[in-house]
Design a protein around this motif. Structure first.
Motif: not given
Lengths: 675, 675
Positions: A267-274, A302-313
């Protein structure tokens, strides 16, 4: 430390040579030596009988006791909640080792009590123009800095649910170095480090209309104008500072974003938010609407947010894809969608925790109103994204992945599951608020073979209403296991009645064997919301500052350092500046003469180099108390608004002649008042 | 408490009926029951071996462990020093049970954090016009109220070395009720109750020129114009207040008056105060004079002040014998002498402690630079006064009794003796700062026969630099013995390195047998200066407030009490007043709409009656956090200085739906700003 050295430190810098020499020459022979009697073999049984201890209780006593002079193995770094501090507990003794003041003053440590440095830190960390300097915070989730996904023991950060900011604390001296007020964030319940502490990632809890003029929009425009953010704050680990030009935010829908975790391994590079309140309820219980507890509990998921944080950078580096809002780059929601930065996964409604197993393969979520723990497979989430396996979009256009395509396991564990932590033997532990239990279960492959995976294997009652729980190193690639602490919100009858405000209850649980074993109850001050547990040996603190004349805030030589013999009192117009020293057993100067209306500036250097030789500077009338550690230079300034005689004295009991460590600030009346 | 009742309390007031009913019907059967495995007989030995515990250490573990859910026997009520608070420790576990905020804010408890009541208490307790409101204090000597010379568990008072004031704390709810700023007292190191709590008696530490205009005189006029005072503050034990018209002060020479104690038994009506700096040194180490540590250590003897306080009460009733200075009656020094109110007894220089054996027959004093404990006989002092057996007068005309005529015994105990406490078996225990020891000795007749009297019988090392020590009930007619706590100022290497500021160290010592036995080390927060130890069973606190809508400060029905169904938001000009309720799990109202510049007043009533159901009111931006215990009504008010959206939420994790206990303060911009 050898005895001779210890004795030298304890006796200190002897300036009253004659008096002490006289005393020492008299000796102290009383003819009695300290007792060290051996214990008869049966005396333990006798004590158990006398004190009514069961064998289980005696076992817990021996497992938790840290004998006089010996040290605990682990330190639990715990939030103090709306006490605004960080609390340090020793494990297994569960002794409160220290409190680090962060968002609220601690007059003992001189934090926010007339010291110019902490005043600046608190002011910089406040909302700013038009609003008061904050003297409290709701410190919720301390996080230890990471190197290669493991605690490195250098820094702690902590968010503030009440104010949207992050504090940075050094573990060299266990002091707060700065508080960064995050733009476009009125609150942040949680923040985490990435695997090598490149970023501190912080989500808002309450959305606000931060892009609107005055930051205001009627609550009726909640869906159109209120937004959340997740901030990616670039962390300079040398300075312990946020680098704003390299930081950015991702705009989020106006749900309540909550806990989060950064990926590692698969999951490296992923970011999870409740999230919760995807209903976008706003309350209004005196305006004919249901209260939030009803309004925010309508939907099943509800929604678990799954972000691609390395792409966001990378996206954030492209100026055409961001706008600057209140001083920070923001990637807007349409850009988030256009760049495929975020997906949602349905999760049981109103979850508390989102946790990641040590290797990063599974995301664990518990909806507090659903008696199951849900395990999502990171590989399945990635595949669902690749396959565009969507069940629809949210009202803002974020794609929602199919629940079944992402879920790995659904374990029935009990009522009110909240948070999960992990040991070093392939087990997860989930707290249950309504059941007041900790439930142990097995993680799936590769931690356990498929037939032994995702099974409940033990349960222990806790007392009562557990929120978070923590195990040593659980939030890292390398948990240590051994101990688990239940952070229970209510204690009810567990401690003596001490009035209507009850302590909360930390319960230490032995998780080294197949069965959990409750060892001890510990009452708390503050609201110890969540914690991290680290072996004490990893820490490398300074026992004294590295030089005399050290600036604790900037962690370098102080521009106001004063050595013995260099003391001065200087007047410049109506400003009187005192460059003084303090040592066992006097202040120099010990008389300071000013006039009513003068500005008075004190710079005190504690010229001691001995461990533990802290001095205080407590000044009557002007509401100043400094705590000056060995080597430190600390300052205070104020206007001498009222004539009179104001004693000052050392507030730390420093030496045999401590009571004599006194001085006088003499504020002469103005002539026109006098005459 | 039975299980059904406990479960009802824990689940609370169920307002989200449908959701919870649904959940509960699912059940939580995991097929696993809590573990309760029996311990093999040899497992204690195994744990000792695994953890490297010696038999002595194992014994200490079993003697100090308080099993989960069981309660400590004693409570140690300890000062927090310049933390400005009172700390409560359980004995024998030495767990920190609670901290009571007094002189400094505690944002967790809402003390001094926007709550109108505590703001008023802190303001009233400050120096007054021209000086800032004090937000710290150096809380030094907590004292439990007495009835017939024994702890009654009703009130605690505590003085402030930094400010000359006394705080009054109720042991019904463990909260501070008021802070009385004592006129003509810039500092007070110590204060005590008389035997039936008729008076609180408080001496100044630093003398000041309080009778001079502006309270100012050059330090060169120290001997002529600076004076100390001892205040006799009439205590109304029903209201917990000082009755100023029935209070008075006795003027004292400009020595540093220090600890004190009120007589009982043969010393009934007498009051004893230690002093130091009878040299009247003022420092001046940058003006060619010696620092205080030298200047105040020149004479071999200082003066134990012996007052006839019951006679002083009578003198104070005669208006011709007092003058009113800054609002309080003062008996001047010449009147003190003329009325024979005070005598001096020489005492070894710069003593710390003055203590009274349980029956009141002997006064125990230790000069910290003399390796002896001195015991004065009350009968001998009375006889010397009657016989006018003087060795001279001090510079102000106070008669000095002959030392030899008053002394009963002089015991060589060790270096740096400070304070003495007593058990229930005729023994005294004296702390030694320089030796870092507690020395046990036998009290004279009638406690021990003459041949066994005044002998050192045991000594134990403590770690390190002990200041005060305390034994259960030592300051009363009826000590309980059993446990002694050494309050050590330095810990050096006793705890893990946590940066340059080290904790202090409380050491629990078993004094139930002939030999003292060190049981445990406990690190502290603050400076736990001195303490009192009381059996917990004596306390009678409220577990919840006696009615819903209770004013915790005034301890009666609140004028702002609001019950469910009575909530309102009222505008009166530019003031918006909210009368709201909070319950599991919502605020009512949860939306409050005001305009920029409005004054906003919140009165919140926690309508819960269940033990532990505290709610918080944390408001973003305006620096407010209230802690509202079950039944309590608490208020906050402020000007809405800045437009915007300010969430509020419950800061105490109250229920399964705690995260939903939220609301919005909407501050609409002024029209002229908007348009």
């Amino acid at each position: 430390m050898n005895d001779a050295k210890k004795r030298r430190i304890l006796l200190g810098v002897i300036t009253l040579g004659a008096a002490l020499a006289m005393i020492l020459s008299r000796g102290s022979g009383t003819g009695v030596t300290p007792s060290a009697a051996a214990v008869p073999a049966n005396s333990l049984d006798q004590i158990m009988q006398d004190r009514g201890l069961t064998p289980d209780e005696a076992e817990a006593a021996l497992k938790t006791f840290v004998p006089p002079g010996k040290h605990d193995e682990f330190m639990m770094i715990t939030s103090g909640g709306h006490r605004g501090s960080i609390l340090l507990y020793g494990i297994p003794s569960m002794r409160l080792l220290k409190e680090i003041p962060v968002y609220a003053p601690d007059t003992w440590q001189g934090w926010g009590q007339g010291d110019t440095d902490s005043a600046e830190v608190l002011k910089n960390g406040s909302f700013g123009k038009g609003l008061p300097v904050q003297t409290w915070g709701d410190l919720h989730h301390p996080q230890i800095s990471l190197t290669n996904g493991k605690y490195d023991g250098e820094w702690v950060i902590a968010t503030d649910k009440s104010a949207g900011r992050v504090a940075i604390i050094s573990l060299r001296d266990f002091k707060t170095k700065n508080i960064f007020k995050i733009p476009n964030a009125n609150s942040d319940h949680h923040g985490v480090f990435t695997d090598n502490s490149e970023y501190i990632i912080v989500s808002t809890f309450f959305p606000t209309p931060f892009s609107e003029p005055n930051g205001y929009a009627p609550i009726e425009q909640y869906q159109t104008k209120y937004r959340g953010t997740v901030s990616f704050l670039r962390f300079d680990r040398t300075k312990g500072e946020i680098v704003v030009p390299e930081s950015f935010q991702v705009e989020l829908p106006p749900y309540f974003q909550d806990l989060s975790i950064a990926g590692r391994g698969p999951s490296d590079g992923m970011f999870f938010i409740n999230s919760m309140n995807t209903e976008m309820a706003t309350g209004g219980d005196m305006e004919g609407k249901p209260p939030m507890e009803i309004g925010a509990s309508q939907r099943e998921m509800d929604y678990l947010h799954v972000l691609d944080w390395k792409k966001a950078v990378e996206v954030a580096k492209d100026a055409s894809k961001t706008k600057v809002v209140n001083g920070i780059k923001v990637i807007s929601l349409p850009t988030v969608i256009a760049e495929n930065l975020m997906y949602f996964v349905p999760e049981s409604k109103s979850p508390h925790g989102v946790d990641l197993v040590p290797g990063g393969e599974y995301v664990i979520v518990s909806g507090k109103l659903d008696p199951h723990v849900s395990a999502y497979s990171v590989e399945k989430i990635k595949k669902a994204i690749a396959d565009k396996n969507f069940e629809g979009k949210d009202p803002f256009g974020i794609p929602i992945l199919k629940y079944d395509a992402c879920l790995e396991a659904h374990i029935q564990t009990g009522l009110g599951p909240l948070h999960s932590v992990f040991d070093n033997q392939g087990n997860g532990y989930t707290s249950h608020f309504l059941d007041s239990t900790v439930v142990k279960w097995t993680i799936g492959p590769p931690y356990n073979p498929p037939d032994k995976a995702w099974k409940v294997v033990d349960k222990v009652s806790v007392h009562y209403n557990i929120g978070h729980l923590q195990a040593a190193g659980s939030n890292t690639r390398k948990p240590w296991g051994r101990y688990l602490v239940a952070l229970n919100k209510w204690s009810v009858d567990r401690f003596p009645n001490m009035g209507p405000l009850h302590p909360q209850n930390l319960q230490l649980i032995d998780i080294s064997g197949p069965k959990m074993k409750l060892l001890s109850d510990t009452p708390t001050i503050g609201e110890p919301h969540n914690s991290m547990i680290i072996p004490i040996e990893i820490l490398q603190p300074w026992a004294v500052y590295p030089e005399v004349g050290f600036d604790p805030l900037k962690m370098k030589h102080s521009e106001y350092a004063t050595l013995q013999g260099e003391e001065s009192i200087k007047r410049d117009g109506t400003t009187v500046t005192v460059n003084g020293t303090v040592v066992r057993s006097h202040f120099k100067p010990d008389i300071v003469r000013v006039k009513e209306g003068d500005k008075v500036v004190f710079h005190w250097t504690n010229v001691e180099t001995a461990e533990d030789a802290t001095h205080g500077f407590g000044l009557h009338g002007y509401n100043v108390n400094l705590s000056i550690d060995p080597g430190a230079t600390q300052s205070a300034e104020f206007i001498a608004t009222k004539a009179g005689v104001y004693p000052y004295y050392c507030t730390e009991f420093c030496s045999a002649l401590h009571m004599e460590v006194t001085g006088w600030l003499l504020v002469e009346p103005k002539k026109d008042v006098k005459g």
